[in-house]
Write a protein that holds these residues in place. Structure first.
Motif, PDB file in Angstrom:
ATOM      1  N   THR A 138       1.114  -1.255  -0.182  1.00 37.78           N
ATOM      2  CA  THR A 138      -0.151  -0.063  -0.184  1.00 37.78           C
ATOM      3  C   THR A 138       0.811   1.232   0.008  1.00 37.78           C
ATOM      4  O   THR A 138       1.273   1.675   1.581  1.00 37.78           O
ATOM      5  CB  THR A 138      -0.975  -0.136   1.279  1.00 37.78           C
ATOM      6  OG1 THR A 138      -1.783  -1.595   0.917  1.00 37.78           O
ATOM      7  CG2 THR A 138      -1.896   1.311   1.523  1.00 37.78           C
ATOM      8  N   THR A 155       2.639   2.027   3.720  1.00 37.98           N
ATOM      9  CA  THR A 155       1.870   1.625   4.791  1.00 37.98           C
ATOM     10  C   THR A 155       3.510   0.898   6.093  1.00 37.98           C
ATOM     11  O   THR A 155       4.324   0.412   5.523  1.00 37.98           O
ATOM     12  CB  THR A 155       1.044   0.448   4.473  1.00 37.98           C
ATOM     13  OG1 THR A 155       0.964  -0.653   6.292  1.00 37.98           O
ATOM     14  CG2 THR A 155       1.495  -1.133   4.313  1.00 37.98           C
ATOM     15  N   ALA A 160      -3.157  -2.902   2.855  1.00 35.48           N
ATOM     16  CA  ALA A 160      -4.729  -3.081   2.772  1.00 35.48           C
ATOM     17  C   ALA A 160      -5.294  -3.801   2.337  1.00 35.48           C
ATOM     18  O   ALA A 160      -6.410  -4.595   3.209  1.00 35.48           O
ATOM     19  CB  ALA A 160      -4.716  -1.567   1.640  1.00 35.48           C
ATOM     20  N   ASP A 206       2.142   8.283   5.046  1.00 32.74           N
ATOM     21  CA  ASP A 206       2.307   6.236   5.313  1.00 32.74           C
ATOM     22  C   ASP A 206       0.556   6.264   5.602  1.00 32.74           C
ATOM     23  O   ASP A 206      -0.344   6.770   6.011  1.00 32.74           O
ATOM     24  CB  ASP A 206       2.864   6.612   6.677  1.00 32.74           C
ATOM     25  CG  ASP A 206       4.351   6.580   6.128  1.00 32.74           C
ATOM     26  OD1 ASP A 206       4.660   6.706   4.824  1.00 32.74           O
ATOM     27  OD2 ASP A 206       5.477   7.175   6.888  1.00 32.74           O
ATOM     28  N   PHE A 207       0.591   4.883   5.642  1.00 32.75           N
ATOM     29  CA  PHE A 207      -0.514   4.015   6.272  1.00 32.75           C
ATOM     30  C   PHE A 207      -0.397   2.768   7.349  1.00 32.75           C
ATOM     31  O   PHE A 207       0.646   2.574   7.608  1.00 32.75           O
ATOM     32  CB  PHE A 207      -1.058   3.477   4.791  1.00 32.75           C
ATOM     33  CG  PHE A 207      -1.610   4.020   3.932  1.00 32.75           C
ATOM     34  CD1 PHE A 207      -2.669   5.031   3.370  1.00 32.75           C
ATOM     35  CD2 PHE A 207      -1.111   4.229   3.094  1.00 32.75           C
ATOM     36  CE1 PHE A 207      -3.061   5.718   2.496  1.00 32.75           C
ATOM     37  CE2 PHE A 207      -0.683   5.287   1.322  1.00 32.75           C
ATOM     38  CZ  PHE A 207      -1.875   5.703   1.236  1.00 32.75           C
ATOM     39  N   SER A 208      -1.704   2.611   7.832  1.00 29.62           N
ATOM     40  CA  SER A 208      -1.356   1.572   8.962  1.00 29.62           C
ATOM     41  C   SER A 208      -2.270   0.973   9.492  1.00 29.62           C
ATOM     42  O   SER A 208      -3.251   1.493   9.592  1.00 29.62           O
ATOM     43  CB  SER A 208      -0.267   2.312   9.795  1.00 29.62           C
ATOM     44  OG  SER A 208      -1.117   1.278  11.161  1.00 29.62           O
ATOM     45  N   VAL A 242      -9.357   5.860   4.535  1.00 25.29           N
ATOM     46  CA  VAL A 242      -8.492   6.230   4.496  1.00 25.29           C
ATOM     47  C   VAL A 242      -7.196   6.415   3.652  1.00 25.29           C
ATOM     48  O   VAL A 242      -6.538   7.527   3.133  1.00 25.29           O
ATOM     49  CB  VAL A 242      -7.458   5.198   6.072  1.00 25.29           C
ATOM     50  CG1 VAL A 242      -6.058   5.828   6.058  1.00 25.29           C
ATOM     51  CG2 VAL A 242      -7.965   5.381   7.026  1.00 25.29           C
ATOM     52  N   LEU A 243      -7.679   5.249   2.660  1.00 21.12           N
ATOM     53  CA  LEU A 243      -6.807   5.440   1.224  1.00 21.12           C
ATOM     54  C   LEU A 243      -7.490   6.707   0.720  1.00 21.12           C
ATOM     55  O   LEU A 243      -6.697   7.183  -0.553  1.00 21.12           O
ATOM     56  CB  LEU A 243      -7.854   3.893   0.365  1.00 21.12           C
ATOM     57  CG  LEU A 243      -6.893   2.661   0.464  1.00 21.12           C
ATOM     58  CD1 LEU A 243      -7.494   1.590   0.720  1.00 21.12           C
ATOM     59  CD2 LEU A 243      -5.476   2.647   0.932  1.00 21.12           C
ATOM     60  N   LYS A 246      -5.924  10.079   2.017  1.00 25.85           N
ATOM     61  CA  LYS A 246      -4.303  10.680   1.959  1.00 25.85           C
ATOM     62  C   LYS A 246      -4.093  10.335   0.760  1.00 25.85           C
ATOM     63  O   LYS A 246      -3.360  11.195  -0.160  1.00 25.85           O
ATOM     64  CB  LYS A 246      -3.812   8.744   2.599  1.00 25.85           C
ATOM     65  CG  LYS A 246      -3.681   8.784   4.095  1.00 25.85           C
ATOM     66  CD  LYS A 246      -1.925   9.823   4.297  1.00 25.85           C
ATOM     67  CE  LYS A 246      -2.296   8.975   6.042  1.00 25.85           C
ATOM     68  NZ  LYS A 246      -1.417   9.360   6.380  1.00 25.85           N
TER      69      LYS A 246
END
Ligand code: KG4
Ligand code: ZN
Length: 332
Positions: A138, A155, A160, A206-208, A242-243, A246
């Motif tokens: 991701t 991520t 994801a 960033d993602f988490s 979230v996706l 961002k």
């Protein structure tokens, strides 16, 4: 003619391109049914199956389009990132073909292939913001040209698609989780449970997703009479939000009103719906490859391979496969 090979994970893909860069045909063998009973991919099984399938798949492709192996003028393959055992199958065969037929070898990065997969169906103007969402990755990229694309964020833990797969496992649903959750979510209430929107408030790209997965686990443990459809719908909504947030943050920061979404999760219906809604309001352009080119395939490898072939960006037989992503994040 150019032959493209994709073996980075559990899909075996082969594709043939004309001298003019047109996709003639591509074939895909998916191992999903083999890994499904394990609830995820078993790397050793994946690489062994790659070994068994790849050569017959190439032979089948050449036979179908009535092309002899001697007519190949270039061979390209995914060199990474991915499962190293699986990658080595495609890379070794590509090297062998390059050596035996005395034709150029081109190494293709799997993430670049996803990012440029849209060009299989449409010419897109540069620059664009590329959101890559799959089971393994991701990440958000700023794509300036075929040779200049920069990583904005990725991520920090689960991808994801991986989160979809893990949540499906928690709910005793089948693998891969994305399509199953998506289907059940259609019958659920997206506002029933407020799951966290990880890293949304932070000033980065960033993602988490591992915390979100834990939040689902906690919810189903403390609410034994939970409604699966509501959990799926609320979880899917959190991931999509979230996706999307961002991606728009990036588009606005870099003043780029053009977005491409690629990778397996890009087939998600709700994600597409929400992206279309928001881009319409903002007047941005948005493009998704057809589902056929969202999941791993060799056509997307070939489109990048063709570009590199024609530009003379060839590799030699010493070039090695790599398991981990090679991009460094740009300084914001
Ligand atoms: O791109 P891909 O085929 O393989 C990787 O490179 O990982 O992506 C597979 C991932 C899986 O995690 C699967 O659950 C997810 O994509 N996926 C979806 C959907 N279809 C596939 N996730 C959400 N919604 C979908 N409709
Ligand atoms: Zn992929």
């Amino acid at each position: 003619m150019l032959l493209a090979i994709e073996t980075s994970c559990d899909e075996t893909g082969v594709a043939l391109f004309s001298e003019e860069g047109k996709l003639i045909k591509h074939l895909l063998y998916s191992q999903v049914a083999i890994h499904s009973p394990f609830g995820g991919i078993v790397p050793e099984i994946a690489s062994r199956k790659q070994l068994e399938i790849l050569m017959p798949l190439i032979k089948g492709l050449l036979k179908e389009v009535e092309v002899s192996i001697k007519e190949l003028r270039c061979v390209c393959a995914t060199f990474g990132p991915g499962l190293i055992g699986s990658l080595l199958v495609g890379v070794s065969l590509a090297k062998a073909l390059s050596f035996a037929l005395k034709i150029p070898l081109v190494a293709v990065d799997h993430l670049q292939a996803h990012l440029f997969s849209i060009f299989l169906e449409k010419e897109i103007e540069f620059p664009y913001i590329g959101l890559l969402v799959s089971g393994g990755h991701t990440a958000l990229f700023l794509v300036n040209s075929w040779e200049n694309y920069e990583l904005l964020g990725h991520t920090r833990d689960d991808a994801a698609g991986e989160a979809f797969d893990k949540v499906a496992k928690l709910l005793n649903l089948s693998y891969p989780g994305g399509p199953v959750i998506s289907k059940l979510a259609e019958k659920g209430n997206r506002k029933a449970i407020i799951f966290p929107r990880p890293l949304l408030e932070e000033n980065n790209f960033d993602f988490s997703f591992s915390g979100l997965k834990t939040a689902v686990l906690n919810y189903i443990r403390t609410n034994p009479n939970f409604k699966t459809e509501d959990v799926c719908a609320s979880f899917e909504e959190a991931v999509c939000e979230v996706l999307i947030e961002k991606t728009f943050k990036a588009a606005e920061k870099f003043k780029i009103p053009r977005i491409i979404v690629a990778g397996g999760v890009a087939s998600n219906k709700r994600l597409r719906e929400l992206f279309y809604e928001k881009t319409k309001v903002k007047g941005f352009e948005i493009y998704f490859p057809s589902p056929e080119f969202c999941t791993d395939n060799a056509a997307m490898v070939g489109i990048v391979g063709y570009y590199k072939w024609k530009k003379g960006l060839w590799d030699n037989l010493e070039k090695e496969a790599y398991a981990r992503a090679i991009f460094k994040k740009i300084k914001l």
